[in-house]
Design an enzyme around this catalytic site. Structure first.
Site: not given
Length: 280
Positions: A224-225
């Site tokens: 999620d980055e």
């Protein structure tokens, strides 16, 4: 007869790039309709999206001419395909894939779903109503490696520009991500970087937040980055329980994912390290 052309360029910045590009296009009798440029001063990188029209259709020659006058290693695209092909991965939730397929059915954007792959078969009857192939590949009873290899093999049966994770609730391995590097787009149900990982609405509820959101981003090895394409939020208050948050969040999720896909199909997104340049 005039035809519209799209030129995308990213390269090291230097004085006079706009003039160099404009003069080269002029030499090909191309009239600039719209030019959007951006300079990332930290990395000294230049980005530009140019829409122009004219009678010259020799895109290969134009690309070579631009490469000859731009800084070394410039990335140049002339007339990339405006009809982007996608393979969509799903689990059980229908709101994102439903929005995508309805938009495709009514031809409201330049995205074309080639196939849908699900690790559950719940959405198979719905997807097939749109005459789109649905492939059921269960994760149960398989190692993560074998499960992902089966998905990879299925995806490679199709021509695709992007792989869309439309609520595909599985964490992908670095090997899978590397296979489709810079091609995987995810919708995460929070306003990243807040509430990374599983159960973000539960995390948000327990924190007592007053806004919830969603993020469409490229998938990288870091959970999620990846580079963010689109984000949006909705204000809430103390009366919202987890179910209310989930319901409101689904509306944001499908809107954010659809906007991200539209931006990608219109070639308005350029990667800049772990960030994006979005000419919306």
């Amino acid at each position: 007869m005039n035809q519209q052309m799209l030129v995308l360029i990213q390269c090291q910045d230097q004085v006079g790039l706009v003039a160099i590009i404009s003069n080269t296009l002029s030499a090909y009798h191309l009239n600039i309709i719209n030019m959007r440029e951006y300079v990332d001063e930290a990395s000294n990188k230049f980005f530009v999206r140019v829409v122009c029209n004219g009678t010259n259709s020799d895109t290969e020659e134009l690309q070579l001419s631009l490469a000859a006058v731009l800084p070394a290693h410039a990335q140049i695209q002339v007339n990339p395909s405006r009809r982007k092909k996608t393979v969509v991965l799903v689990t059980k939730e229908h709101h994102c894939i439903a929005d995508i397929l309805v938009r495709q059915h009514f031809e409201t954007w330049g995205s074309e779903v080639q196939a849908v792959i699900g690790n559950y078969d719940d959405l198979k009857p719905f997807v097939e109503k749109f005459d789109i192939p649905f492939h059921y590949i269960s994760h149960e009873g398989l190692s993560k490696k074998d499960f992902e290899e089966a998905i990879i093999s299925q995806i490679k049966q199709y021509d695709y520009d992007y792989i869309i994770l439309a609520k595909f609730m599985r964490i992908l391995s670095p090997d899978f991500v590397k296979t489709f590097e810079k091609k995987i787009i995810n919708i995460h149900h929070s306003f990243l970087p807040a509430f990374i990982g599983a159960n973000p609405y539960k995390q948000a509820f327990e924190r007592g937040v007053k806004i919830i959101g969603a993020t469409a981003h490229y998938v990288t090895d870091d959970l999620d980055e990846g580079p963010i394409i689109v984000q949006d939020i909705r204000h809430i208050n103390h009366t919202y329980g987890i179910k209310n948050m989930v319901s409101a969040g689904k509306e944001i999720e499908k809107a954010v994912l659809s906007r991200a896909i539209r931006l990608l199909t219109e070639d308005r997104v350029m990667l800049n390290g772990n960030k994006t340049v979005v000419f919306d």
